[in-house]
Write a protein that holds these residues in place. Structure first.
Motif, PDB file in Angstrom:
ATOM      1  N   ASP A   4       3.164 -15.423  13.775  1.00 27.11           N
ATOM      2  CA  ASP A   4       3.382 -16.768  13.264  1.00 27.11           C
ATOM      3  C   ASP A   4       4.801 -16.851  12.726  1.00 27.11           C
ATOM      4  N   GLY A   5       5.119 -17.869  11.947  1.00 28.52           N
ATOM      5  CA  GLY A   5       6.464 -18.032  11.434  1.00 28.52           C
ATOM      6  C   GLY A   5       6.745 -17.123  10.268  1.00 28.52           C
ATOM      7  N   LEU A  28       6.154 -26.570  23.808  1.00 30.82           N
ATOM      8  CA  LEU A  28       7.563 -26.424  23.468  1.00 30.82           C
ATOM      9  C   LEU A  28       8.350 -27.468  24.259  1.00 30.82           C
ATOM     10  N   LYS A  59       6.270 -18.719  16.406  1.00 30.41           N
ATOM     11  CA  LYS A  59       6.356 -20.135  16.743  1.00 30.41           C
ATOM     12  C   LYS A  59       7.335 -20.820  15.803  1.00 30.41           C
ATOM     13  N   ASN A  60       7.730 -22.061  16.167  1.00 28.31           N
ATOM     14  CA  ASN A  60       8.677 -22.819  15.328  1.00 28.31           C
ATOM     15  C   ASN A  60       9.871 -21.949  14.958  1.00 28.31           C
ATOM     16  N   LYS A  63      13.092 -22.601  12.681  1.00 32.42           N
ATOM     17  CA  LYS A  63      12.705 -23.930  12.173  1.00 32.42           C
ATOM     18  C   LYS A  63      12.845 -25.016  13.234  1.00 32.42           C
ATOM     19  N   HIS A  64      12.689 -24.616  14.486  1.00 36.37           N
ATOM     20  CA  HIS A  64      12.757 -25.583  15.585  1.00 36.37           C
ATOM     21  C   HIS A  64      11.384 -25.630  16.248  1.00 36.37           C
ATOM     22  N   PRO A  65      10.716 -26.791  16.246  1.00 36.25           N
ATOM     23  CA  PRO A  65       9.332 -26.859  16.749  1.00 36.25           C
ATOM     24  C   PRO A  65       9.190 -26.580  18.229  1.00 36.25           C
ATOM     25  N   ASN A  66      10.275 -26.687  18.983  1.00 38.89           N
ATOM     26  CA  ASN A  66      10.192 -26.487  20.429  1.00 38.89           C
ATOM     27  C   ASN A  66      10.792 -25.159  20.882  1.00 38.89           C
ATOM     28  N   GLU A  67      10.876 -24.202  19.962  1.00 40.36           N
ATOM     29  CA  GLU A  67      11.391 -22.876  20.303  1.00 40.36           C
ATOM     30  C   GLU A  67      10.418 -21.796  19.844  1.00 40.36           C
ATOM     31  N   ALA A  68      10.437 -20.691  20.553  1.00 42.33           N
ATOM     32  CA  ALA A  68       9.567 -19.562  20.219  1.00 42.33           C
ATOM     33  C   ALA A  68      10.289 -18.261  20.544  1.00 42.33           C
ATOM     34  N   GLN A 172      13.622 -21.746  24.686  1.00 42.13           N
ATOM     35  CA  GLN A 172      14.061 -23.051  24.215  1.00 42.13           C
ATOM     36  C   GLN A 172      13.419 -24.120  25.092  1.00 42.13           C
TER      37      GLN A 172
END
Length: 372
Positions: A4-5, A28, A59-60, A63-68, A172
């Motif tokens: 997780d984050g 993503l 995930k996130n 701090k970017h919701p569409n990156e992992a 990304q």
């Protein structure tokens, strides 16, 4: 391990010595990925060996919701499990920090250009920040090398003769691309329309450019059997110390055909460190012999047909080819990524049990990609 984050300062979750597994589906941007992971401890003399593999799935990311971010770390040496655990936590933390620095610098530049009257689309560029290859590569380089320096200073483990591989995938979603960074001999493999394409290349003495750097530092390159006096050593012209002269003009070699199996790196006069790869995190003794922490990186723009990415430690690939692993994943797609991980490791373990006296630790992350 982590999946997780970054929530706490101390977020290593207790990992069973034998196995850890899970799977999840996330969106993503224009990508939808289903990922699963399995970390399986090895066996030695019929008993369960200490598992020195670690991994992370974040995930996130930054701090970017569409990156992992995903990584596999395979530790070695007495404190290898601690080195792998440290790297699996600190590399993504440092990478997130370095990306943020570069995003902030880019925002400052955009803001300054607006003040002087230049035309910009600031919001769009800010949301798609860190888009240049140079920025991302620079962030990865500092993350890996910074982690390596910190390992040498860490008091909780000894990185003198212990270390870890680290193979990472930074996805990304907005840009529909993935960046692979790698040190060591864990691997990243892409499945494109059912065909395997390597996204990393094992960094070992069999690669000519890697071998040259090691020899330039005065190291010997010999197999374990040669060190033990079991296999013959053919001396080159004017070669006073066996294993120190290059006889192949630094061409890439095929293990077991052009040269002995299991070539390793040795001090000129000592039977140490005996490391099998030319890049790693940790291993301060081997660093003096040309082993470096600088990752090799690949940026891939994802397209229709790019169906699966696999990250796995070298135990998986001891007997299975890249194509075999992709074939297994393709066959298991309807059953999900965790099932694919289980099948990959199960089949590899069978080979280990049939042909070796022990079974290596194995970690596998399977990422199925869909396009929306």
């Amino acid at each position: 391990m982590r999946h997780d984050g970054f929530n706490t300062k101390k977020e290593f979750m207790p990992r069973p010595s034998d196995s850890a597994h899970a799977e999840e589906e996330i969106k993503l941007g224009s990508l939808r990925i289903k990922y699963g992971f399995l970390c399986q401890g090895g066996q030695n003399n019929g008993g369960v060996a200490q598992n020195k593999d670690w991994f992370c799935a974040v995930k996130n990311f930054a701090k970017h919701p569409n990156e992992a971010f995903f990584s596999v770390c395979d530790g070695h040496g007495k404190d290898g499990h601690l080195c792998a655990a440290y790297a699996s936590d600190r590399v993504p933390r440092r990478l997130a920090h370095e990306l943020k620095k570069r995003r902030d610098d880019q925002k400052d530049t955009l803001q300054s250009s607006k003040h002087v009257g230049r035309s910009t689309n600031g919001r769009k560029h800010q949301m798609n920040a860190v888009s240049s290859v140079e920025q991302i590569y620079g962030a990865f380089s500092e993350a890996y090398n910074g982690c390596n320096r910190a390992m040498f200073q860490n008091k909780d483990f000894n990185a003198y003769a212990s270390g870890t591989t680290c193979t990472s995938a930074y996805i990304q979603g907005d840009q529909k691309r993935v960046v692979i960074a790698n040190v060591g001999d864990s691997r990243a493999v892409l499945g494109r329309k059912g065909t395997a394409h390597p996204l990393s290349w094992d960094q070992t003495p069999y690669r000519g450019t890697e071998r040259k750097r090691i020899r330039d530092h005065g190291a010997r390159i010999l197999s374990l059997d040669q060190i033990d006096g079991i296999a013959p050593i053919f001396l080159g012209e004017h070669e006073r110390i066996p294993g120190t002269v290059e006889n192949y003009n630094y061409q890439d070699l095929v293990e077991g055909e052009d040269e002995e199996c299991d070539l390793r790196i040795w001090h000129k006069t000592l039977t140490a460190p005996g490391i099998a790869f030319t890049r790693s995190l940790g291993d301060s003794e081997a660093e003096k012999l040309g082993v470096i922490a600088e990752p090799e990186m690949v940026l891939l723009n994802l397209e229709q047909g790019d169906e699966v990415i696999v990250l796995a430690s070298d135990g998986v690939f001891e007997f299975l080819t890249n194509q075999s692993v992709i074939d297994i994943c393709t066959q298991c797609k309807d059953d999900g990524p965790l099932k694919a991980c289980e099948e990959v490791i199960s089949r590899s373990q069978e080979y280990w049990k049939n042909y070796e006296s022990h079974v290596d630790d194995m970690t596998c992350i399977v990422i199925f990609i869909e396009y929306t």
